[in-house]
Design an enzyme around this catalytic site. Structure first.
Site, mmCIF file in Angstrom:
data_model
loop_
_atom_site.group_PDB
_atom_site.id
_atom_site.type_symbol
_atom_site.label_atom_id
_atom_site.label_comp_id
_atom_site.label_asym_id
_atom_site.label_seq_id
_atom_site.Cartn_x
_atom_site.Cartn_y
_atom_site.Cartn_z
ATOM 1 N N ARG A 25 -30.989 9.677 1.610
ATOM 2 C CA ARG A 25 -30.564 8.478 2.337
ATOM 3 C C ARG A 25 -29.094 8.635 2.714
ATOM 4 O O ARG A 25 -28.314 9.206 1.961
ATOM 5 C CB ARG A 25 -30.754 7.295 1.393
ATOM 6 N N ASN A 89 -28.343 2.930 -9.705
ATOM 7 C CA ASN A 89 -29.076 4.174 -9.525
ATOM 8 C C ASN A 89 -28.699 5.150 -10.627
ATOM 9 O O ASN A 89 -27.514 5.411 -10.827
ATOM 10 C CB ASN A 89 -28.703 4.837 -8.192
ATOM 11 N N ASP A 105 -29.788 11.423 -6.394
ATOM 12 C CA ASP A 105 -30.513 10.252 -6.866
ATOM 13 C C ASP A 105 -31.678 10.716 -7.741
ATOM 14 O O ASP A 105 -32.500 11.511 -7.299
ATOM 15 C CB ASP A 105 -31.023 9.464 -5.655
ATOM 16 N N ASP A 122 -39.011 2.125 -11.299
ATOM 17 C CA ASP A 122 -39.389 3.462 -10.804
ATOM 18 C C ASP A 122 -39.537 4.527 -11.879
ATOM 19 O O ASP A 122 -39.317 5.716 -11.609
ATOM 20 C CB ASP A 122 -38.403 3.932 -9.723
#
Length: 178
Positions: A25, A89, A105, A122
């Protein structure tokens, strides 16, 4: 050789990668509020984000971003009508190479609500990528230790979780936007 860090008020990009080196990203425009060898505090509002597949979207609210050169997480404080939400994160420490602030990440995320309750997100994606990208066991252990460190920071209201942290840096962001 001295590394030059981005100067206060400078607009930079943020590049997030995956463990295998692929881009994850890119945040197009983020304003540096404080840049040092140990940490960078920055902010953005309605910035364009480009995903690995080329799709783009725009952030919805002002955010204060905290990146550290020694901790394996970064913290984004999002300023919303009903309070400050944090998105954390689990990631490599940041690197600044004059092109962009960069980090890897590692999928695991911690979402913190205005009342300081939190949820770990996640975990399934982390396990899948840990296997697919062959995360070394030492990285796996570092990340698990840093989840605990992050939770400790939340409980202690340390760093970006301190009561006035986001407001103070948001005021500085507004100063640079004038």
């Amino acid at each position: 050789m001295t590394i030059e860090y981005p100067r206060d008020g400078q607009t930079i990009q943020i590049h997030s990668y995956k463990h295998n080196g692929s881009i994850h990203r890119i945040w197009k425009e983020t304003v540096v509020l404080k840049g040092t060898p140990n940490y960078i505090i920055a902010a953005n509002d309605r910035t364009t984000v480009t995903e690995a597949d080329g799709r783009t979207w725009t952030t919805r609210e002002p955010a204060i971003c905290f990146f550290h050169s020694k901790h394996w997480f970064n913290i984004i404080g999002m300023i919303r009508e009903d309070g400050i939400y944090y998105y954390c994160n689990l990631s490599s420490p940041f690197v600044w190479d004059k092109e962009a602030l960069k980090y890897i990440d590692y999928d695991l995320d911690v979402k913190v609500f205005p009342n300081m309750t939190y949820v770990i997100l996640d975990e399934d994606e982390y396990e899948r990528h840990r296997f697919e990208m062959n995360y070394p066991s030492v990285v796996d252990q570092i990340l698990k230790n840093n989840v605990q460190k992050l939770i400790s920071w939340i409980h202690q209201r340390k760093g970006p979780f301190a009561p006035d942290f986001i407001d103070t840096w948001y005021d500085k962001f507004l100063f640079y936007r004038k």
